[in-house]
Every structure is written in structure tokens, then in C-alpha cells.
Design a protein around this motif. Structure first.
Motif, short mmCIF file in Angstrom:
data_model
loop_
_atom_site.label_atom_id
_atom_site.label_comp_id
_atom_site.label_asym_id
_atom_site.label_seq_id
_atom_site.Cartn_x
_atom_site.Cartn_y
_atom_site.Cartn_z
N ARG A 124 -7.16 -4.00 0.22
CA ARG A 124 -8.04 -2.89 -0.16
C ARG A 124 -8.92 -2.48 1.02
O ARG A 124 -9.11 -1.28 1.28
CB ARG A 124 -8.91 -3.29 -1.35
CG ARG A 124 -9.84 -2.17 -1.80
CD ARG A 124 -10.61 -2.54 -3.03
NE ARG A 124 -11.40 -1.42 -3.52
CZ ARG A 124 -12.10 -1.43 -4.64
NH1 ARG A 124 -12.11 -2.53 -5.41
NH2 ARG A 124 -12.80 -0.37 -5.02
N ILE B 179 0.86 -1.19 0.00
CA ILE B 179 0.00 0.00 0.00
C ILE B 179 0.89 1.24 0.00
O ILE B 179 1.82 1.34 0.80
CB ILE B 179 -0.93 0.03 1.23
CG1 ILE B 179 -1.88 -1.16 1.22
CG2 ILE B 179 -1.72 1.34 1.27
CD1 ILE B 179 -2.78 -1.23 2.45
N ALA C 29 -6.80 -0.56 3.47
CA ALA C 29 -6.57 0.82 3.03
C ALA C 29 -7.83 1.66 3.18
O ALA C 29 -7.77 2.83 3.58
CB ALA C 29 -6.09 0.83 1.59
N VAL D 36 -3.04 0.41 -4.01
CA VAL D 36 -2.95 -0.94 -3.44
C VAL D 36 -2.60 -1.94 -4.53
O VAL D 36 -3.13 -1.86 -5.65
CB VAL D 36 -4.29 -1.35 -2.78
CG1 VAL D 36 -4.21 -2.78 -2.26
CG2 VAL D 36 -4.66 -0.39 -1.67
#
Length: 410
Positions: A312, A251, A315, A342
Motif C-alpha cells: 500500500r 498492484i 502504491a 492493492v
């Protein structure tokens, strides 16, 4: 005997210095306490002839040395397992005291008496051996310490047969220091004590140097790893993940309009925002994850045992949580946000390839209006990056400088 006492004093001062230099070195303070007890035992024994070896004095010699060995074992448990098995150590220590009471009336030259006497010491030392065995990281230093501790524990069990071979330990307690056995026994003890002190000292110095290195690797403002330290930790983590064949994800995040925050509210508020975001990353970080500040307002996270979908969500949770924070500490109504790229790393993929891909995803997040998460798209250009192998120490900075061209700032 005088040499052993002098060695004990020198070692005692060394461990006290270690403990005072770094207050986190609690094991060193326990080893300092062990030296105090060991020196006390030696001083009592060395001054025994004038005191005529009273029963209380003989017990004091035995008990002080048992305390010495217990402190060594406690220090090893703290160093390797971060806890102290209070009940087992107490049981072993009390068993040693009871054993002494049971054998005190046996003849001095009795082999049974010698084995129980020395065996109690050996058992306490083996408690420390167990700590090293269970907590060691298989490094050369830990293997050496384990071997020395085993030798230290076995040293006590070797003394009874040596006593028999050398003609005993003296008819009376006062005669002990004049026997050949006393000379051999004290010499053996001096050798293993020096070896153990040297091994424990090296272990402590390595820990202190590691702490100093770790402090220099941490960005003081954000609490994340510095760029170079991040690179080193990523290399280790990727090697581990490839060996275990576990998924990992990358990330890349960048604070939105950070230059505007600095220009509008001042660098003090900007520093506070960086610190708040760093604290947020630390609160989200799992064991095995690597978090680094690789630029002014840019952070990179390597997620271990994590696929693209989980990364994901990770994040997105970071994004929404940061957006809801009062990152300026009440100094402004402005709400800070961040953008995220990502990607899931491929098996045996070079870090440079994944970084290039996630960099493009972050650029897309910025272009889409910021304060959002974007997944990296497959890119045939990644093959060129993969061919480059491991990322160089300054590759992150080079990549970041290259990325400025064509990206909307902030």
C-alpha cells in the motif's frame, strides 16, 4: 597442426560474427581475440622447422597460447560474473611467463619441465572454470560448459604422462612434430578445442536468442513487459515465492481519464504520458518485482517479498509521485493521475484469484473519485477463482474486457 590452425580460423570467424551481430556480446569478442592468439601460436609452431626453433620463437609459441587461454577466461568472467578479476588473471599470466623462463634450460624430455609447462596452461584455464562455477545458473547448457572447461583444463595435465608413455617429445625441438606424442597431443587438443568452441558457441547463441526474446517481451512505449511476457514472469516469480514461502503482493493501476487526455491533447501526448508512467514504474521496481502493461493504460505489478502494508505504501508513493510529474512534457498544464488497487497474495494462491480481488479494489478506487489507493476486501467469491488454477495466457485480456461492464471509464 594444420587442422588445429584451420579450426582456430573457423572458430575465430564465428565468434567475430557473434560479437558484431550483438554488440552486447563482449565475451564473444574476447573469445575472438583468444582465437587470434591461438592461431598465431599454431602458425609459429607449424612454420618452426624452417626457422630452426629459435628461443624467441619458442617463447612466442608459449606466450601466444597463454594469451589465448587468458582471453577465454576473461570472456567467461564477463559472461558469468560481469566483471574481470584483473589482478588474479595478471598474476597467473605473469607466473606462467616466469615459469617458462625457469624451465627453459631443463631437458626437453624432463617430466618436471613438461608438468610446469602444461600446468601453467591448466592454471589459466582453471581461472575460467572458476567463473563458470561461481556464476552458472545450473542449467544443462551451463553444466555442459563447466564440464567441457574442466576437460579442457585437465587436458594439459594429461599430456606429461602421455609424453613419457609414448617415448618423449623428440630430442630436439625440430623433432617434435615427427613424434607419436605430437600426433596424440595435437589430436587431443583438436578434440577439446572443438568441444569448447561448440559449448561457447551454444552459450553465445542462447544469450543472443535470449536478448532477442527479451526485446520482444518489452512494450516499446512504456518499457514494461507485454501482457504475455508479464504472465510468464509472474508464473516463475510465484513458483519461486511459494518455494521460499515469502510474501508477495499485487498492484493493479489505471491512468485516470486517459481517453480524455488522448481526445484533448492528441495521441502523441497520450503516448508521452504512458512512457512517463512506465519510466516511473521502472524507477520504483525492485529486484524480483514484475511490471507489465496489460492494457492500453493499465499496468500490473507483482511485488516480491512484500506484504499488504508495504504494498500500500508502495502504491501511495507511486500515486503521489505521478501526480506531481509533468507527464505531458510541458505541453499542457493538465496533471495526470492514476488509481490503484492493492492486495496481498495468499500462500499458494492462484494468480487469477488475486487478480480478481485486486481488480475489484481498483474499481473501488475509480468509484471513490480516482487518484487514490484501495486495498482489496476479502471475498468469498475468490474461492471460485482459486479453483481455476493458473491464469491462462489470455486471461488478463478476458478479465479486462469483463471489467468494462459497470466501471466508470478512465
Amino acid at each position: 597442426m594444420a587442422i588445429n590452425v584451420a579450426l582456430g580460423v573457423a572458430i575465430m570467424v564465428s565468434f567475430l560474427a557473434f560479437g558484431l551481430f550483438d554488440r552486447n556480446q563482449k565475451p564473444a569478442l574476447w573469445w575472438f581475440a583468444a582465437c587470434i592468439a591461438g592461431v598465431a601460436s599454431g602458425l609459429i609452431e607449424y612454420s618452426m622447422p624452417p626457422l630452426e626453433y629459435t628461443a624467441i620463437a619458442r617463447f612466442a609459441i608459449y606466450a601466444c597460447f597463454a594469451v589465448c587461454l587468458s582471453c577465454i577466461s576473461i570472456g567467461l568472467w564477463l559472461r558469468y560474473l560481469r566483471r574481470v578479476p584483473v589482478l588474479p588473471i595478471t598474476i597467473v599470466f605473469m607466473a606462467a611467463i616466469v615459469s617458462y623462463a625457469l624451465i627453459s634450460e631443463l631437458p626437453r624430455g624432463s617430466l618436471l619441465r613438461a608438468f610446469v609447462y602444461q600446468g601453467s596452461y591448466s592454471t589459466i584455464a582453471l581461472v575460467g572454470v572458476a567463473a563458470v562455477w561461481r556464476g552458472m545458473d545450473r542449467s544443462a547448457l551451463d553444466r555442459t560448459l563447466l564440464a567441457v572447461m574442466l576437460l579442457f583444463a585437465l587436458n594439459f595435465l594429461m599430456k606429461p604422462p602421455i609424453m613419457v608413455l609414448l617415448g618423449g617429445n623428440g630430442g630436439l625441438a625440430q623433432d617434435y612434430l615427427a613424434t607419436d606424442y605430437a600426433m596424440v597431443s595435437q589430436t587431443m587438443m583438436a578434440i577439446v578445442t572443438i568441444l569448447l568452441a561448440f559449448a561457447l558457441g551454444l552459450r553465445t547463441m542462447a544469450d543472443i536468442l535470449g536478448t532477442i526474446q527479451k526485446r520482444s517481451d518489452i512494450d516499446r512505449l512504456s518499457g514494461a513487459l507485454t501482457r504475455d511476457a508479464f504472465h510468464r514472469e509472474v508464473s516463475r516469480s510465484l513458483w519461486q515465492a511459494d518455494r521460499e514461502r515469502t510474501p508477495k503482493a499485487l498492484i493493479l493501476c489505471d491512468l485516470d481519464h486517459f481517453k480524455l487526455v488522448n481526445d484533448t491533447f492528441g495521441h502523441q501526448v497520450g503516448d508521452l504520458v504512458i512512457a512517463q508512467f512506465g519510466a516511473l514504474l521502472e524507477s520504483f521496481r525492485r529486484p524480483g518485482d514484475v511490471v507489465g502493461r496489460i492494457g492500453g493504460e493499465e499496468f500490473c505489478i507483482l511485488l516480491s517479498r512484500c506484504d499488504e502494508g508495504t504494498a500500500r505504501l508502495f502504491a501511495e508513493q507511486l500515486r503521489s509521485t505521478f501526480e506531481s510529474l509533468d507527464a505531458t512534457g510541458g505541453r499542457s498544464a493538465h496533471r495526470c493521475t492514476a488509481s490503484f488497487g492493492v492486495t496481498e497474495m495468499r500462500p499458494a494462491e492462484a494468480f487469477e484469484a488475486a487478480f480478481s480481488r485486486v481488480d475489484k479494489a481498483l474499481y473501488e478506487a475509480k468509484s471513490a473519485g480516482r487518484n487514490c489507493v484501495r486495498l482489496a476486501r476479502p471475498d468469498i467469491d475468490d474461492q471460485d477463482a482459486e479453483a481455476g488454477g493458473a491464469v491462462e495466457p489470455d486471461a488478463l485480456q478476458k478479465r479486462r474486457s469483463f471489467r468494462v461492464v459497470g466501471r466508470t471509464q478512465g
